[in-house]
Design a protein around this motif. Structure first.
Motif, PDB file in Angstrom:
ATOM      1  N   ARG A 162       0.812  -1.484   0.182  1.00  0.00           N
ATOM      2  CA  ARG A 162      -0.107  -0.240  -0.299  1.00  0.00           C
ATOM      3  C   ARG A 162       0.605   1.431  -0.361  1.00  0.00           C
ATOM      4  O   ARG A 162       1.844   0.993   0.763  1.00  0.00           O
ATOM      5  N   TYR A 197      -3.799 -10.015  -3.751  1.00  0.00           N
ATOM      6  CA  TYR A 197      -3.977  -9.264  -2.187  1.00  0.00           C
ATOM      7  C   TYR A 197      -4.809  -9.873  -1.267  1.00  0.00           C
ATOM      8  O   TYR A 197      -4.652 -10.511  -0.376  1.00  0.00           O
ATOM      9  N   ASP A 246       7.647  -6.635   3.727  1.00  0.00           N
ATOM     10  CA  ASP A 246       6.199  -7.492   3.376  1.00  0.00           C
ATOM     11  C   ASP A 246       6.357  -8.467   2.526  1.00  0.00           C
ATOM     12  O   ASP A 246       6.681  -8.172   1.508  1.00  0.00           O
ATOM     13  N   TYR A 247       4.880  -9.328   2.993  1.00  0.00           N
ATOM     14  CA  TYR A 247       4.508 -10.930   2.931  1.00  0.00           C
ATOM     15  C   TYR A 247       4.083 -10.713   1.277  1.00  0.00           C
ATOM     16  O   TYR A 247       4.295 -11.673   0.356  1.00  0.00           O
ATOM     17  N   GLN A 248       3.548  -9.756   0.873  1.00  0.00           N
ATOM     18  CA  GLN A 248       2.925  -9.260   0.348  1.00  0.00           C
ATOM     19  C   GLN A 248       3.947  -9.629  -1.235  1.00  0.00           C
ATOM     20  O   GLN A 248       3.169  -9.310  -2.506  1.00  0.00           O
ATOM     21  N   HIS A 270       7.108  -8.153   8.034  1.00  0.00           N
ATOM     22  CA  HIS A 270       6.355  -7.337   9.388  1.00  0.00           C
ATOM     23  C   HIS A 270       5.672  -8.552   9.789  1.00  0.00           C
ATOM     24  O   HIS A 270       4.958  -8.335  10.853  1.00  0.00           O
ATOM     25  N   ILE A 271       5.443  -9.584   9.494  1.00  0.00           N
ATOM     26  CA  ILE A 271       4.798 -10.430   9.582  1.00  0.00           C
ATOM     27  C   ILE A 271       5.391 -11.949  10.472  1.00  0.00           C
ATOM     28  O   ILE A 271       6.877 -11.627  10.332  1.00  0.00           O
ATOM     29  N   ARG A 322      -9.575  -6.475   5.690  1.00  0.00           N
ATOM     30  CA  ARG A 322      -9.842  -7.488   4.455  1.00  0.00           C
ATOM     31  C   ARG A 322     -11.507  -7.980   4.802  1.00  0.00           C
ATOM     32  O   ARG A 322     -11.639  -9.508   5.073  1.00  0.00           O
TER      33      ARG A 322
HETATM   34  O1  F6P Z   1       1.940  -5.760   8.746  1.00  0.00           O
HETATM   35  C1  F6P Z   1       1.038  -6.851   8.122  1.00  0.00           C
HETATM   36  C2  F6P Z   1       0.147  -5.461   7.522  1.00  0.00           C
HETATM   37  O2  F6P Z   1      -0.376  -6.481   6.319  1.00  0.00           O
HETATM   38  C3  F6P Z   1       0.624  -4.867   6.026  1.00  0.00           C
HETATM   39  O3  F6P Z   1       1.336  -4.961   5.888  1.00  0.00           O
HETATM   40  C4  F6P Z   1      -0.512  -3.726   5.963  1.00  0.00           C
HETATM   41  O4  F6P Z   1       0.134  -2.081   5.829  1.00  0.00           O
HETATM   42  C5  F6P Z   1      -1.138  -3.614   7.453  1.00  0.00           C
HETATM   43  O5  F6P Z   1      -0.870  -5.324   7.457  1.00  0.00           O
HETATM   44  C6  F6P Z   1      -2.697  -3.554   6.969  1.00  0.00           C
HETATM   45  O6  F6P Z   1      -2.980  -4.669   6.117  1.00  0.00           O
HETATM   46  P1  F6P Z   1      -3.512  -4.117   4.641  1.00  0.00           P
HETATM   47  O7  F6P Z   1      -2.956  -3.649   3.843  1.00  0.00           O
HETATM   48  O8  F6P Z   1      -4.242  -5.805   4.118  1.00  0.00           O
HETATM   49  O9  F6P Z   1      -5.516  -3.419   5.159  1.00  0.00           O
END
Ligand code: F6P
Length: 493
Positions: free
Chosen positions: A19, A91, A145-147, A169-170, A335
């Motif tokens: 993001r 995503y 991050d994992y994405q 981050h996870i 989500r």
């Molecule tokens: O740290 C985990 C994380 O998935 C980040 O990459 C993200 O900014 C945050 O949590 C919020 O998640 P999402 O972007 O899926 O709303």
């Protein structure tokens, strides 16, 4: 906010995350504007980008938004558009219905779909292309991050001149869990494209090193991994250790526990209007003796059900009295099109509804529940009002909420109950640490926190604050960027 078009410029520091730190909102009259997007990552990185200057590559948070790069708050933002299909498959699908549950100890069952993997590969390629275009010769690129786990390798292939860092981050799961992933070898190879791979906890880094040994056979020694410059067996699992014959590069894989900009919360909490707001919140809640507070994205990793169960049993047993004690639970929407998240919302709201239905009095309810997001100012007022902060994650990379609470308590008061399964528990050892699966222990911790003598509260909070202020987000990013600088120097030797 301005939308100055600015193309063809290149930057010495490029951050890339799923993001962008903004969301686009369109008003009823059709005019568009940008707002800050939620999430710990944005909060954590904003000060770094302001301090160093640079570009940030990421998705603007809505389907099919095609905008030119623009400047916002002193940062060049480079949007990568995602279609509705990309969002569904890359995503919501692969990132948040495959990797997210897998990396969080399979609390929910990961779903493995080949089309989702294909979408993940192609979106990672598009992020890589966008970075390759804005990174100057020899730039530092920091992937988050994992994405985006395939970006380091793809980027190294496209731009060998770059120094590449990756931060996860996870959590990174133990090999016994990670090995379920049909594309496990590709993910490990993707990450090994980086010069430095950062994790939240030492245990995560150790898990990753084990995955490298088991899948690629490369030697790992005290956080250093010897990777052949040319992988002779891409995509192939190697059985047993191999001694690379050709040229090798060293990849660093170790922990860099993330933090927050603690001074922001401290300064907000000292503002008279925020303190007044905290008093108002207490009054609006019916002036209870004890406010217990929880705030999380509505995610199954956060243990929201466990804390409601524990609190509900205390209410049912008469160990806490409605009106005297209230649990305030903020569950910010997250989500919402991913099935386990929909199911979780139903479960949590059923529990809240039942408890309130069974035990509310006229005028007082056991739980005040908000399925909403609040601005930082309001959160800080909640932190100030909260006598007890409940963080009961079943698995969490770090948990920045715990650190925000501590940073806000300039009065050295308040008690933090913290799950030992959150990365923050490695540092915040003066919290009341709990195993949230143990409901009896959780109940005892809540009762203990409510009755903790003021002297002990103050002494614990002072020590917690020292940890959070000594290890803030500036220190985190400086340490990571210094490690990258060392990697670059070593590569140029
Ligand atoms: O740290 C985990 C994380 O998935 C980040 O990459 C993200 O900014 C945050 O949590 C919020 O998640 P999402 O972007 O899926 O709303």
């Amino acid at each position: 906010m301005s939308e100055t078009s600015a193309t063809n410029e290149q930057f010495d520091l490029v951050v890339v995350s799923n993001r962008l730190p903004v969301d686009r909102i369109v008003d009823a009259d059709g005019s568009a504007a940008w707002t800050r997007s939620p999430g710990g990552l944005v909060t954590a990185l904003e000060p770094v980008m302001h301090a160093h200057g640079g570009a940030w590559v990421g998705w603007p948070g809505m389907p099919d938004v095609e905008v030119e790069p623009f400047d916002e708050g002193g940062i060049r933002l480079v949007p990568v558009p995602l279609s509705a299909d990309d969002i569904e498959q890359y995503y919501e699908g692969f990132s948040n219905d495959t990797l997210w549950p897998l990396y969080h100890d399979v609390i929910a069952s990961p779903r493995y779909h080949r089309e989702w993997w294909d979408a993940y590969k192609s979106v990672n390629q598009r992020f890589t292309d966008a970075v390759a275009e804005v990174a100057s010769e020899g730039a530092v690129v920091w992937v988050h991050d994992y994405q985006l786990q395939l970006v380091p390798k793809l980027l190294r292939e496209a731009r060998p001149d770059l120094t590449i860092g990756f931060f996860n981050h996870i959590p990174f799961p133990p090999y016994g869990i990670f090995s379920q992933l049909p594309w496990r070898t590709r993910i490990v190879e993707g990450l090994l494209g980086a010069d430095v791979i950062g994790f939240q906890r030492q245990a995560d880094a150790v898990n990753f090193q084990q995955a490298v040994r088991r899948l690629k056979g490369y030697p790992t020694r005290r956080g250093h991994i010897e990777v052949p410059v040319v992988d002779e067996t891409p995509g192939v699992r190697v059985y047993g250790p191999i001694k690379p014959t050709g040229p090798i590069r060293t990849v660093v894989a170790r922990e860099f526990p993330i933090s927050i900009d603690a001074s922001i919360y401290d300064e907000l909490a000292r503002r008279p209007d925020i303190q007044e707001r905290a008093r108002q919140l207490r009054a609006d809640l019916g002036d209870p003796r004890v406010i217990i507070f929880g705030v999380d994205r509505l995610d199954y990793t956060k243990g929201i059900g466990h804390r409601i169960k524990a609190f509900g049993e205390l209410v049912a047993d008469g160990e806490v009295t409605v009106g005297d004690v209230v649990l305030v639970q903020v569950a910010s929407p997250s989500r919402e099109r991913v099935v386990p998240y929909m199911e979780l919302r139903d479960e949590v709201e059923l529990m809240v509804g039942r408890l309130n239905g069974d035990y509310s009095t006229i005028g007082h309810s056991p739980i005040a529940y908000y399925h909403q997001s609040f601005p930082r100012e309001e959160m800080t007022a909640f932190y100030l009002a909260a006598d007890v902060m409940l963080v009961t994650a079943l698995r969490d990379g770090m948990n920045l909420v715990a650190k925000e609470y501590v940073a806000s308590r300039f009065d050295d008061d308040g008690v933090l109950i913290l799950s030992e399964f959150a990365g923050a528990s490695d540092e915040l050892t003066r919290a009341i640490l709990v195993n949230p699966h143990d409901i009896e222990e959780l109940k005892r911790a809540i009762l203990r926190a409510m009755e903790l003598p003021k002297r002990e509260r103050k002494s614990r909070m002072r020590q917690l604050r020292k940890r959070v202020f000594d290890n803030d987000v500036a220190k985190w990013s400086n340490e990571f960027l210094e490690e990258l600088a060392k990697a670059r120097a070593a590569a140029n030797d």
